[in-house]
Design a protein around this motif. Structure first.
Motif, PDB file in Angstrom:
ATOM      1  N   LEU A  48      13.799 -37.243  73.422  1.00 35.74           N
ATOM      2  CA  LEU A  48      12.534 -36.655  72.934  1.00 35.74           C
ATOM      3  C   LEU A  48      12.264 -37.532  71.698  1.00 35.74           C
ATOM      4  N   TRP A  49      13.170 -38.198  70.989  1.00 36.11           N
ATOM      5  CA  TRP A  49      12.791 -38.937  69.712  1.00 36.11           C
ATOM      6  C   TRP A  49      11.843 -40.250  70.136  1.00 36.11           C
ATOM      7  N   MET A  50      12.279 -40.625  71.424  1.00 37.52           N
ATOM      8  CA  MET A  50      11.718 -41.828  72.002  1.00 37.52           C
ATOM      9  C   MET A  50      10.198 -41.788  72.370  1.00 37.52           C
ATOM     10  N   ILE A  51      10.009 -40.322  73.084  1.00 39.99           N
ATOM     11  CA  ILE A  51       8.814 -39.961  73.355  1.00 39.99           C
ATOM     12  C   ILE A  51       7.982 -39.794  72.070  1.00 39.99           C
ATOM     13  N   ALA A  52       8.362 -38.983  71.198  1.00 39.88           N
ATOM     14  CA  ALA A  52       7.661 -38.749  70.038  1.00 39.88           C
ATOM     15  C   ALA A  52       7.256 -40.072  69.101  1.00 39.88           C
ATOM     16  N   THR A  53       7.999 -41.092  69.113  1.00 43.92           N
ATOM     17  CA  THR A  53       7.802 -42.319  68.361  1.00 43.92           C
ATOM     18  C   THR A  53       6.897 -43.084  69.140  1.00 43.92           C
ATOM     19  N   SER A  54       6.816 -42.945  70.429  1.00 43.52           N
ATOM     20  CA  SER A  54       5.725 -43.895  71.307  1.00 43.52           C
ATOM     21  C   SER A  54       4.207 -43.276  70.865  1.00 43.52           C
ATOM     22  N   PHE A  55       4.128 -41.837  70.248  1.00 43.28           N
ATOM     23  CA  PHE A  55       2.656 -41.553  69.939  1.00 43.28           C
ATOM     24  C   PHE A  55       2.423 -41.328  68.441  1.00 43.28           C
ATOM     25  N   LYS A  56       3.460 -42.248  67.667  1.00 45.95           N
ATOM     26  CA  LYS A  56       3.601 -42.187  66.241  1.00 45.95           C
ATOM     27  C   LYS A  56       2.555 -43.535  65.914  1.00 45.95           C
ATOM     28  N   ARG A  57       2.184 -43.567  64.516  1.00 43.26           N
ATOM     29  CA  ARG A  57       1.416 -44.762  64.123  1.00 43.26           C
ATOM     30  C   ARG A  57       2.698 -45.524  63.561  1.00 43.26           C
ATOM     31  N   PRO A  58       2.422 -46.961  63.638  1.00 41.31           N
ATOM     32  CA  PRO A  58       3.573 -47.831  63.245  1.00 41.31           C
ATOM     33  C   PRO A  58       4.038 -47.379  61.510  1.00 41.31           C
ATOM     34  N   ALA A  59       3.225 -46.930  60.945  1.00 41.15           N
ATOM     35  CA  ALA A  59       3.523 -46.324  59.493  1.00 41.15           C
ATOM     36  C   ALA A  59       4.540 -45.132  59.492  1.00 41.15           C
ATOM     37  N   ASP A  60       4.356 -44.532  60.458  1.00 40.14           N
ATOM     38  CA  ASP A  60       5.420 -43.063  60.838  1.00 40.14           C
ATOM     39  C   ASP A  60       6.357 -43.268  61.624  1.00 40.14           C
ATOM     40  N   GLN A  61       6.840 -44.759  62.050  1.00 40.15           N
ATOM     41  CA  GLN A  61       7.705 -44.805  63.156  1.00 40.15           C
ATOM     42  C   GLN A  61       9.001 -44.148  62.701  1.00 40.15           C
ATOM     43  N   PHE A  62       9.408 -44.439  61.380  1.00 43.09           N
ATOM     44  CA  PHE A  62      10.746 -44.140  60.942  1.00 43.09           C
ATOM     45  C   PHE A  62      11.022 -42.684  60.610  1.00 43.09           C
ATOM     46  N   THR A  63      10.146 -41.765  60.442  1.00 44.52           N
ATOM     47  CA  THR A  63       9.979 -40.327  60.220  1.00 44.52           C
ATOM     48  C   THR A  63      10.863 -39.693  61.228  1.00 44.52           C
ATOM     49  N   MET A  64      11.667 -38.762  60.707  1.00 44.76           N
ATOM     50  CA  MET A  64      12.458 -37.968  61.730  1.00 44.76           C
ATOM     51  C   MET A  64      11.825 -36.846  62.362  1.00 44.76           C
ATOM     52  N   THR A  65      10.530 -36.550  62.357  1.00 47.98           N
ATOM     53  CA  THR A  65       9.968 -35.474  62.873  1.00 47.98           C
ATOM     54  C   THR A  65       9.999 -35.676  64.355  1.00 47.98           C
ATOM     55  N   LEU A  66      10.052 -34.861  65.487  1.00 47.26           N
ATOM     56  CA  LEU A  66       9.618 -34.851  66.810  1.00 47.26           C
ATOM     57  C   LEU A  66       8.321 -34.652  67.028  1.00 47.26           C
ATOM     58  N   ILE A  67       7.672 -34.282  66.139  1.00 44.22           N
ATOM     59  CA  ILE A  67       6.102 -33.754  66.504  1.00 44.22           C
ATOM     60  C   ILE A  67       5.362 -34.681  65.700  1.00 44.22           C
ATOM     61  N   PRO A  68       4.647 -35.769  66.329  1.00 41.73           N
ATOM     62  CA  PRO A  68       3.834 -36.745  65.717  1.00 41.73           C
ATOM     63  C   PRO A  68       2.784 -36.119  64.929  1.00 41.73           C
TER      64      PRO A  68
END
Length: 297
Positions: A48-68
């Motif tokens: 789930l973290w992989m899927i969420a990170t794929s929809f995040k902006r580069p600036a938010d890639q290290f945030t721990m949230t699973l909902i971009p």
């Protein structure tokens, strides 16, 4: 009166014991489901973290949230704009995996039919020798195979990757043979009486009944061929005319050095998407095939 009282006491004790067993079973079931749920959460969280990170902006890639927040498709657009020609590598992996799967299903089912149905001298010894090949690491045959394909002028193409699948395999033969043994022998005798040949019995009787085992083997084979990194790296190392696994390995170095983990996660998600689809559509046959394999009727 004394006997009746003793009988009532015994009935009461039995009822209490049964109630205690039901309570213990209920508690055990609850603990089991909790442990299984905990294990499922631990296994699914990285996915789930992989899927969420794929929809995040580069600036938010290290945030721990699973909902971009906000969600973006820029990573997927950037993935198809890189120099590695992602669509071509995806197509190469798809074609090779399908050819490997077809080759294994065809040859292993034919060999399994011979070992399970056809009676000939030395059948058990030959099957034991086939199973013994599982003990041989594939690294032992890696260099001889490379020399043969290089002598044939096939290096640099996908042929050395999918052609050996049409030579059969010990694991696939064993898996389907065990399922063939669960099919009643009376079907063979009835087909023989009707004048059917061995090829007709194999094609019209055994293969339609072996869909669960074939689906299980197809999932195993497709997954192994899709995730194979070593053989494409040896025979097709030049990008972009290579497979997705090799391309992602090169792509990973570029993205990690550039700090673009969001694009890397987008590529990883697309790379496992076909495996999820194959398992989703064939999971019923897969579970049935694994459950019945080895049960001899």
């Amino acid at each position: 009166m004394g006997r009746e009282k003793i009988r009532r006491v015994r009935v009461g004790l039995r009822g209490r014991m049964m109630n205690n067993k039901k309570i213990e079973k209920a508690i055990l079931d609850i603990v089991t489901y909790l442990l299984l749920s905990l294990g499922a959460v631990i296994m699914v969280t990285p996915f789930l973290w992989m899927i969420a990170t794929s929809f995040k902006r580069p600036a938010d890639q290290f945030t721990m949230t699973l909902i971009p927040n906000p969600a973006t498709l820029d990573n997927y657009r950037s993935l198809f704009n890189v120099d590695l020609n992602f669509p071509l590598m995806f197509a190469n992996s798809t074609v090779i995996s399908l050819l490997v799967t077809m080759g294994q299903l065809l040859t292993c089912s034919m060999a399994a039919f011979c070992f399970a149905v056809v009676k000939f001298r030395g059948r058990e010894a030959l099957f034991a020798a086939l199973l013994a090949t599982l003990l041989i690491p594939f690294h032992v045959t890696l260099i001889p195979n490379f020399i043969i394909f290089k002598w044939l002028g096939l290096t640099g193409t996908s042929v050395p990757i999918w052609l050996p699948a049409f030579w059969g395999g010990a694991f696939g033969t064993f898996l389907i043979r065990q399922y063939f043994l669960t099919i009643p022998r009376d079907l063979v005798d009835a087909a023989r009486v009707d004048g059917a040949s061995l090829l007709q019995i194999f094609w019209r009787v055994y293969l339609p009944l072996a869909k669960p085992a074939l689906a299980a083997l197809a999932i195993f084979t497709f997954q192994g061929a899709w995730n194979d990194l070593l053989h494409p790296l040896i025979y097709m190392p030049a990008a972009p005319n290579t497979t997705l696994t090799v391309g992602l390995a090169f792509f990973q170095q570029q993205m990690v050095l550039g700090g673009k983990f969001t694009i890397l996660m987008a590529g990883a998600f697309i790379s496992i998407l076909p495996l999820l689809l194959v398992f989703f559509f064939a999971q019923r046959y897969f579970i049935q095939g694994i459950a019945l394999t080895g049960v001899k009727r």
